[in-house]
Scaffold this motif. Structure first.
Motif, short mmCIF file in Angstrom:
data_model
loop_
_atom_site.label_atom_id
_atom_site.label_comp_id
_atom_site.label_asym_id
_atom_site.label_seq_id
_atom_site.Cartn_x
_atom_site.Cartn_y
_atom_site.Cartn_z
N LEU A 120 12.64 4.85 -4.89
CA LEU A 120 12.71 3.66 -3.90
C LEU A 120 14.29 3.28 -3.75
O LEU A 120 14.64 2.38 -2.98
N HIS A 121 14.94 4.06 -4.34
CA HIS A 121 16.54 3.54 -4.55
C HIS A 121 16.89 2.34 -4.69
O HIS A 121 17.66 1.47 -4.21
N THR A 122 16.03 1.88 -5.55
CA THR A 122 16.24 0.34 -6.11
C THR A 122 15.50 0.57 -7.61
O THR A 122 15.19 1.66 -8.13
N SER A 123 15.37 -0.51 -8.37
CA SER A 123 14.74 -0.50 -9.61
C SER A 123 13.45 -1.48 -9.50
O SER A 123 13.39 -2.12 -8.80
N THR A 124 12.80 -1.23 -10.74
CA THR A 124 11.58 -1.88 -10.70
C THR A 124 11.62 -3.27 -11.83
O THR A 124 12.62 -3.14 -12.42
N ASN A 125 10.65 -3.88 -11.82
CA ASN A 125 10.69 -4.86 -12.64
C ASN A 125 11.92 -5.77 -12.57
O ASN A 125 12.47 -5.99 -13.64
N GLU A 126 11.92 -6.44 -11.24
CA GLU A 126 13.09 -7.45 -11.09
C GLU A 126 14.45 -6.86 -11.50
O GLU A 126 15.21 -7.65 -12.08
N CYS A 159 7.62 7.52 -15.60
CA CYS A 159 7.26 6.94 -14.10
C CYS A 159 8.02 5.76 -13.74
O CYS A 159 8.38 5.75 -12.85
N PRO A 160 8.63 4.99 -14.39
CA PRO A 160 9.38 3.62 -13.69
C PRO A 160 10.57 4.29 -13.41
O PRO A 160 11.21 3.82 -12.27
N LEU A 161 11.32 5.41 -14.02
CA LEU A 161 12.61 5.88 -13.67
C LEU A 161 12.29 6.52 -12.28
O LEU A 161 13.05 6.37 -11.35
N LEU A 162 11.40 7.43 -12.17
CA LEU A 162 11.11 8.21 -10.78
C LEU A 162 10.86 6.92 -9.90
O LEU A 162 11.03 7.44 -8.51
N LEU A 163 9.97 6.00 -9.95
CA LEU A 163 9.90 5.24 -8.92
C LEU A 163 10.96 4.41 -8.47
O LEU A 163 11.15 4.21 -7.19
N ALA A 164 11.83 4.09 -9.47
CA ALA A 164 13.16 3.34 -9.07
C ALA A 164 13.95 4.33 -8.34
O ALA A 164 14.59 4.08 -7.36
N MET A 165 14.00 5.67 -8.53
CA MET A 165 14.76 6.84 -7.83
C MET A 165 14.42 6.94 -6.46
O MET A 165 15.09 6.87 -5.62
N VAL A 180 0.68 -0.90 0.04
CA VAL A 180 0.08 0.11 0.07
C VAL A 180 0.84 1.19 0.11
O VAL A 180 0.67 2.16 -0.66
N GLY A 181 1.83 1.21 0.80
CA GLY A 181 2.87 2.32 0.82
C GLY A 181 3.60 2.40 -0.54
O GLY A 181 3.85 3.66 -0.96
N LEU A 182 3.92 1.49 -1.05
CA LEU A 182 4.51 1.36 -2.62
C LEU A 182 3.12 1.92 -3.51
O LEU A 182 3.77 2.54 -4.49
N GLY A 183 2.03 2.04 -3.34
CA GLY A 183 1.08 2.47 -4.18
C GLY A 183 1.07 3.67 -4.09
O GLY A 183 0.87 4.49 -5.04
N PHE A 184 1.33 4.44 -2.84
CA PHE A 184 1.20 5.85 -2.88
C PHE A 184 2.41 6.74 -3.66
O PHE A 184 2.34 7.78 -4.12
N LEU A 185 3.70 5.74 -3.37
CA LEU A 185 4.73 6.16 -4.19
C LEU A 185 4.45 6.25 -5.80
O LEU A 185 4.78 7.15 -6.39
N TYR A 186 3.81 5.08 -6.20
CA TYR A 186 3.33 4.69 -7.61
C TYR A 186 2.48 5.90 -8.01
O TYR A 186 2.63 6.29 -9.11
N LEU A 187 1.62 6.05 -7.36
CA LEU A 187 0.56 7.15 -7.63
C LEU A 187 1.00 8.49 -7.82
O LEU A 187 0.81 9.45 -8.63
N LEU A 219 4.80 -3.54 -14.07
CA LEU A 219 5.97 -2.97 -13.01
C LEU A 219 6.04 -3.81 -11.64
O LEU A 219 6.97 -3.80 -11.21
N PHE A 220 4.74 -4.24 -11.15
CA PHE A 220 4.71 -5.01 -10.04
C PHE A 220 4.41 -6.47 -9.95
O PHE A 220 3.59 -6.91 -10.92
N ASP A 221 4.79 -7.25 -9.10
CA ASP A 221 4.33 -8.46 -9.10
C ASP A 221 2.77 -8.94 -9.08
O ASP A 221 2.00 -8.06 -8.48
N ALA A 222 2.29 -9.66 -9.80
CA ALA A 222 0.90 -9.94 -9.76
C ALA A 222 0.16 -10.00 -8.48
O ALA A 222 -0.94 -9.70 -8.13
N ALA A 223 0.78 -10.59 -7.46
CA ALA A 223 0.18 -11.02 -6.32
C ALA A 223 -0.14 -9.93 -5.40
O ALA A 223 -0.76 -9.71 -4.50
N GLN A 224 0.71 -8.47 -5.51
CA GLN A 224 0.53 -7.53 -5.04
C GLN A 224 -0.04 -6.41 -5.76
O GLN A 224 -0.23 -5.20 -5.38
N VAL A 225 -0.41 -6.62 -7.05
CA VAL A 225 -0.94 -5.32 -8.06
C VAL A 225 -2.15 -4.76 -7.25
O VAL A 225 -2.26 -3.60 -7.29
#
Length: 332
Positions: free
Chosen positions: A160-166, A152-158, A106-113, A292-298
């Motif tokens: 989170l200080h990590t990368s998205t999509n494995e 969007c994916p670049l901002l999300l990676a930044m 859910v917290g990740l969802g706020f970042l994504y939003l 961008l996200f795992d199906a179980a947590q989408v």
């Protein structure tokens, strides 16, 4: 007659048929979720429905009108700053706060939003209803979404200080481009052949537009039900999520309105800035979340987006209607 009266009353508070159907779709996914082979078929259908949706966006968008709006640099810079600077900063704060109460998704969802582009159709429609700068809104919303496919994916990676999509943000961008950007560009190329046809059959394109979103919502929330994630949220959690989304929208709107006045923007531009700078796109956000996200947590990731989308449409629908009633009072 009674149904029309009820519908008119709901519209006054920002709820139309589509929003009601959207809520019912979530309820259907909770009661009868897609499973097994049906879920796999639904995933394929949803992919192509989204590709068709953005193909139609491209075919309908007048590039000349959009480019003309680029000359209004105050409006365009303001919209981009709200979408890709203000929102991510505020969403990062909500991410930190939400960790104390909600599951990590859910917290990740706020970042994504916070990293998503603005809406296209609703922001333009609200600007038009309120008597704002429609050409400027068209340009701002279109530019926001084109940039968002990469940003969007670049901002999300930044944030989170990590990368998205494995661990492969560039791979995520390519997958998003295949489903969203390439169909959009193909639609632009074929616009001279399709523009008249689409103008004649606007109702059919609206069905594809809204039907695609309903398919994505049903698919995402079905996956959440099957995975059992909804048992991790209580009604008090949902209520708190709604409050946080309302606060986020309220703070953004207050900053946007203040910035528009400080920049001495005319009323039409301030309205366009409000409706483009305060919104986030469900049509773009849902399909990208599936990549961008795992199906179980989408389903949990998109929950803040879903709630924020419903709130923004309800609030801004009321504001756009009231702006028509009191246009003179808003002039600077």
């Amino acid at each position: 007659m009674l149904l029309r009266t009820i519908e008119a009353g709901l519209k006054r508070v920002g709820l139309d048929r589509y929003l009601i159907i959207l809520i019912l779709t979530v309820a259907l996914a909770a009661l009868v979720p897609a499973k097994g082979g049906f879920a796999a078929v639904l995933s394929n259908v949803t992919f192509w429905a989204v590709a068709l949706l953005f193909f139609l966006y491209g075919a309908k968008l007048s590039l000349s009108a959009a480019l003309a709006g680029l000359t209004n640099w105050k409006l365009q810079a303001g919209c981009l700053a709200c979408t890709y600077i203000l929102f991510p900063v505020l969403a990062t704060g909500l991410y930190g706060v939400s960790q104390a109460w909600f599951p990590a998704a859910v917290g990740l969802g706020f970042l994504y939003l916070g990293c998503l582009p603005s809406t296209v159709q609703s922001s333009i429609a609200f600007t038009s209803v309120a008597g704002g700068n429609v050409a400027g809104a068209l340009c701002a919303a279109s530019l926001s979404n084109l940039i968002g496919v990469v940003l969007c994916p670049l901002l999300l990676a930044m944030v989170l200080h990590t990368s998205t999509n494995e661990g492969d943000p560039l791979g995520a961008i390519w997958k998003i481009a295949q489903q969203i950007l390439l169909p959009f560009l193909l639609g632009q190329l074929l616009r001279p052949l399709l523009a008249d046809f689409l103008d004649r059959y606007k109702q059919a394109t609206m069905i594809v537009d809204r039907g695609s979103i309903l398919l994505i919502v049903y698919s995402a929330f079905s996956a959440g039900v099957v995975a059992g994630i909804w048992f991790r949220l209580s009604w008090s959690d949902i209520t708190l999520l709604v409050i946080l989304c309302v606060l986020l929208l309220g703070v953004v709107m207050a900053i946007v309105l203040t910035a528009g006045k400080l920049a001495s923007m005319p009323r039409g531009d301030r309205l366009a800035l409000l409706f483009c700078g305060s919104t986030k796109s469900l049509a773009t956000g849902l399909p990208m979340a599936g990549i961008l996200f795992d199906a179980a947590q989408v389903a949990l990731v998109v929950l803040p987006l879903m709630l924020f989308h419903l709130i923004q449409l309800s609030v801004l629908a009321v504001i756009s209607q009231r702006s028509v009633v009191r246009p003179q009072a808003d002039k600077a």
